[in-house]
Design an enzyme around this catalytic site. Structure first.
Site, PDB file in Angstrom:
ATOM      1  N   ALA A   1       5.816  22.209  96.639  1.00  9.80           N
ATOM      2  CA  ALA A   1       5.208  23.327  95.918  1.00  9.80           C
ATOM      3  C   ALA A   1       3.695  23.179  95.910  1.00  9.80           C
ATOM      4  O   ALA A   1       3.166  22.069  95.850  1.00  9.80           O
ATOM      5  CB  ALA A   1       5.728  23.390  94.482  1.00  9.80           C
TER       6      ALA A   1
ATOM      7  N   GLU B   1      -5.177  24.488  95.196  1.00 10.91           N
ATOM      8  CA  GLU B   1      -4.900  24.442  93.765  1.00 10.91           C
ATOM      9  C   GLU B   1      -6.178  24.447  92.942  1.00 10.91           C
ATOM     10  O   GLU B   1      -6.284  25.189  91.955  1.00 10.91           O
ATOM     11  CB  GLU B   1      -4.044  23.216  93.453  1.00 10.91           C
TER      12      GLU B   1
ATOM     13  N   THR C   1       5.241  12.524  95.122  1.00  8.95           N
ATOM     14  CA  THR C   1       5.708  11.714  93.989  1.00  8.95           C
ATOM     15  C   THR C   1       7.229  11.540  93.981  1.00  8.95           C
ATOM     16  O   THR C   1       7.722  10.413  93.849  1.00  8.95           O
ATOM     17  CB  THR C   1       5.225  12.329  92.669  1.00  8.95           C
TER      18      THR C   1
ATOM     19  N   CYS D   1      -0.882  15.270  89.995  1.00 10.94           N
ATOM     20  CA  CYS D   1       0.062  16.334  89.656  1.00 10.94           C
ATOM     21  C   CYS D   1      -0.010  16.778  88.201  1.00 10.94           C
ATOM     22  O   CYS D   1      -0.083  17.975  87.905  1.00 10.94           O
ATOM     23  CB  CYS D   1       1.493  15.885  89.944  1.00 10.94           C
TER      24      CYS D   1
ATOM     25  N   ARG E   1     -10.985  24.756 108.359  1.00 10.73           N
ATOM     26  CA  ARG E   1     -11.116  24.824 109.815  1.00 10.73           C
ATOM     27  C   ARG E   1     -10.092  25.726 110.479  1.00 10.73           C
ATOM     28  O   ARG E   1     -10.345  26.287 111.544  1.00 10.73           O
ATOM     29  CB  ARG E   1     -11.015  23.418 110.408  1.00 10.73           C
TER      30      ARG E   1
ATOM     31  N   GLU F   1      -1.408  -3.488  88.023  1.00 12.88           N
ATOM     32  CA  GLU F   1      -2.099  -2.210  88.145  1.00 12.88           C
ATOM     33  C   GLU F   1      -3.586  -2.435  87.906  1.00 12.88           C
ATOM     34  O   GLU F   1      -3.977  -3.094  86.947  1.00 12.88           O
ATOM     35  CB  GLU F   1      -1.552  -1.191  87.147  1.00 12.88           C
TER      36      GLU F   1
ATOM     37  N   ARG G   1      -2.150  24.171 106.431  1.00 11.85           N
ATOM     38  CA  ARG G   1      -1.604  23.744 107.725  1.00 11.85           C
ATOM     39  C   ARG G   1      -0.318  22.949 107.504  1.00 11.85           C
ATOM     40  O   ARG G   1      -0.227  22.114 106.624  1.00 11.85           O
ATOM     41  CB  ARG G   1      -2.633  22.873 108.455  1.00 11.85           C
TER      42      ARG G   1
ATOM     43  N   TYR H   1      -3.011  21.202  99.788  1.00 12.87           N
ATOM     44  CA  TYR H   1      -2.551  21.298  98.404  1.00 12.87           C
ATOM     45  C   TYR H   1      -3.733  21.288  97.433  1.00 12.87           C
ATOM     46  O   TYR H   1      -3.880  22.179  96.587  1.00 12.87           O
ATOM     47  CB  TYR H   1      -1.670  20.093  98.045  1.00 12.87           C
ATOM     48  N   ILE H   2      -4.564  20.249  97.526  1.00  8.65           N
ATOM     49  CA  ILE H   2      -5.614  20.024  96.531  1.00  8.65           C
ATOM     50  C   ILE H   2      -6.652  21.129  96.587  1.00  8.65           C
ATOM     51  O   ILE H   2      -7.072  21.655  95.549  1.00  8.65           O
ATOM     52  CB  ILE H   2      -6.254  18.645  96.748  1.00  8.65           C
TER      53      ILE H   2
END
Length: 465
Positions: free
Chosen positions: A349, A189, A319, A47, A206, A34, A212, A185-186
């Protein structure tokens, strides 16, 4: 001496960690590398911290509504630094849990940038976390690419003045005015988070409606909710440039409109994090910036012994699906195939101020191959009746007209993700509308509406051609 492993995983996000842990538990000699955050994007820059910030915004709305239920609430203000500090402590705790899980499973951990030397050799060198690390090389019979994705910036003049989602989690102060570009999503939120904490929010996108790819009826309903949540929408507009003027920014849109703001937030998608891997050294093919994958449960690449899971592929980018892909691959390589997952009924969601959740087919997708019956219900949630807070819940079932199998369930409103997770079992099991109808509701709840929708809203024939 170069170390040899049965499996080497590049990337310790949700999918990579699950793959490494299950493989080790099945007796394989496993290592994982990592470069930045143990637990990956979801735990550190996605998330989990985002959901904590959604909760913070929710508390503000609950405090505002509390007097209507008899609470004598003094005027309050939000402290951004307290939220960020608390969020950071929780993320650090989760980081330690991920490391502990891997170590207990017997996985060897490497911290650094990993890249291919050849199809079976990986080099681990200095990274953001360990800039002075010495270079190490390992060999492995099987190598998994699980490096996730990274935010995409628009290629417009002044793009360097914008932040992306990675930056939003570490802002020193909450900007009083935020212009969010993008309504996936981002974008949705964070627009809800900043508006809920008191910022003036502009949302630029747009399409004519946000989100979308989701059911169009839900998208239209969501558009109606934006102004009720303090968000000014700019649909059908594209940004042209960002101009810095002292301490403020001017976002220029096509057509000449200019938004003056304290922060421009680009929520304009993500792309696979493949650049550091030197895939050419191993001969791994890519297409349109991703590693092609046949199916979610088949992680093979064009090179034998090299696999790809999660956001680096061209399938699902969530995820839970990455975790499932990692688990399936580890069992296929080193154990007995056990669990199976229904990827086609993966629930989704969006944790907006009024959360949206969905499972199965949208109306638009369903009519490509089915005659469908549509059932809908729109109502004011009980918790808003005393406070007078605006914004209705919308629920929708998409049903195959011939078999009466429920093909999709969709909802915007309080507790939508919790409710849809339960309905995902029903959709996966291919239950019928009759099964829903003969289920007794739990009263008084919003969820009971899904089993009391008796009147057909409309019948939609299969799309010709």
């Amino acid at each position: 001496m170069m170390q040899d492993f049965d499996l080497f995983v590049i990337g310790a996000g949700s999918g990579g960690v699950r793959c490494a842990r299950i493989a080790a538990q099945n007796g394989a000699r496993v290592a994982i590398a990592e470069r930045r955050h143990w637990g990956g994007t979801c735990v550190n820059l996605g998330c989990v911290p985002k959901k904590l910030m959604v909760y913070a915004a929710d508390y503000g709305r609950e405090i505002a509504d509390a007097p209507s239920y008899g609470w004598d609430v003094a005027p309050v203000a939000h402290d951004w630094s307290t939220l960020i500090s608390a969020k950071d402590r929780e993320i650090e705790r989760l980081n330690r849990i991920y490391v502990s899980m891997l170590e207990k499973a017997g996985v060897t951990l490497f911290t650094g940038d990993a890249s291919f030397v050849d199809a079976h050799t990986v080099e681990i060198g200095p990274s953001e976390l360990v800039p002075d690390a010495s270079v190490q090389r390992v060999r492995a019979k099987n190598i998994v690419i699980a490096t996730g994705s990274t935010p995409t910036r628009l290629n417009i003049p002044g793009a360097e003045h914008a932040i992306v989602s990675d930056d939003a989690f570490h802002l020193a102060d909450r900007p009083e005015r935020v212009a969010v570009i993008g309504s996936g999503y981002i974008g949705l939120e964070f627009a809800g988070i900043f508006a809920g904490l008191g910022s003036k929010v502009d949302l630029v996108f747009r399409q004519q409606n946000p989100l979308r790819g989701f059911d169009n009826e839900l998208r239209a309903h969501l558009s109606e909710l934006l102004p009720l949540n303090g968000i000014k929408a700019h649909p059908g507009r594209s940004p042209e440039r960002i101009e810095k003027a002292g301490e403020i920014f001017r976002l220029h849109l096509e057509g000449g409109e200019v938004i003056e703001t304290d922060c421009v937030f680009m929520a304009t998608g993500r792309h696979p994090n493949l650049a550091p891997l030197k895939l050419d050294n191993a001969g791994v093919a890519t297409w349109d910036g991703r590693i092609p994958a046949k199916q979610p449960d088949d992680a093979t690449t064009n090179v034998p012994g090299i696999y790809a899971i999660g956001d680096v592929t061209d399938t699902y980018n969530l995820t839970p699906t990455a975790i499932a892909e990692g688990h399936i691959l580890a069992e296929r390589l080193f154990g007995e195939p056990g669990r199976e997952w229904s990827f086609a009924t993966t629930p989704k969601a969006v944790f907006f101020s009024q959360p949206l959740a969905t499972v199965g087919l949208s109306e638009e997708d369903a009519v490509q191959s089915h005659d469908v019956d549509i059932y809908t219900s729109s109502f004011t949630p009980m918790r808003q009746t005393l406070s007078g807070r605006k914004g209705k819940t919308l629920m929708k079932l998409v049903v195959d007209a011939k078999s009466q199998i429920v093909l999709g369930a969709h909802m915007i409103g309080p507790d939508a993700p919790e409710i849809i997770q339960g309905l995902a079992i029903a959709i996966t099991a291919k239950l019928t509308k009759r099964d829903f109808d003969r289920t007794i509701g739990l009263h008084p709840t919003s969820a009971e509406e899904f089993v009391t929708m008796r009147s057909l809203t409309r019948h939609v024939p299969r799309k010709a051609g």
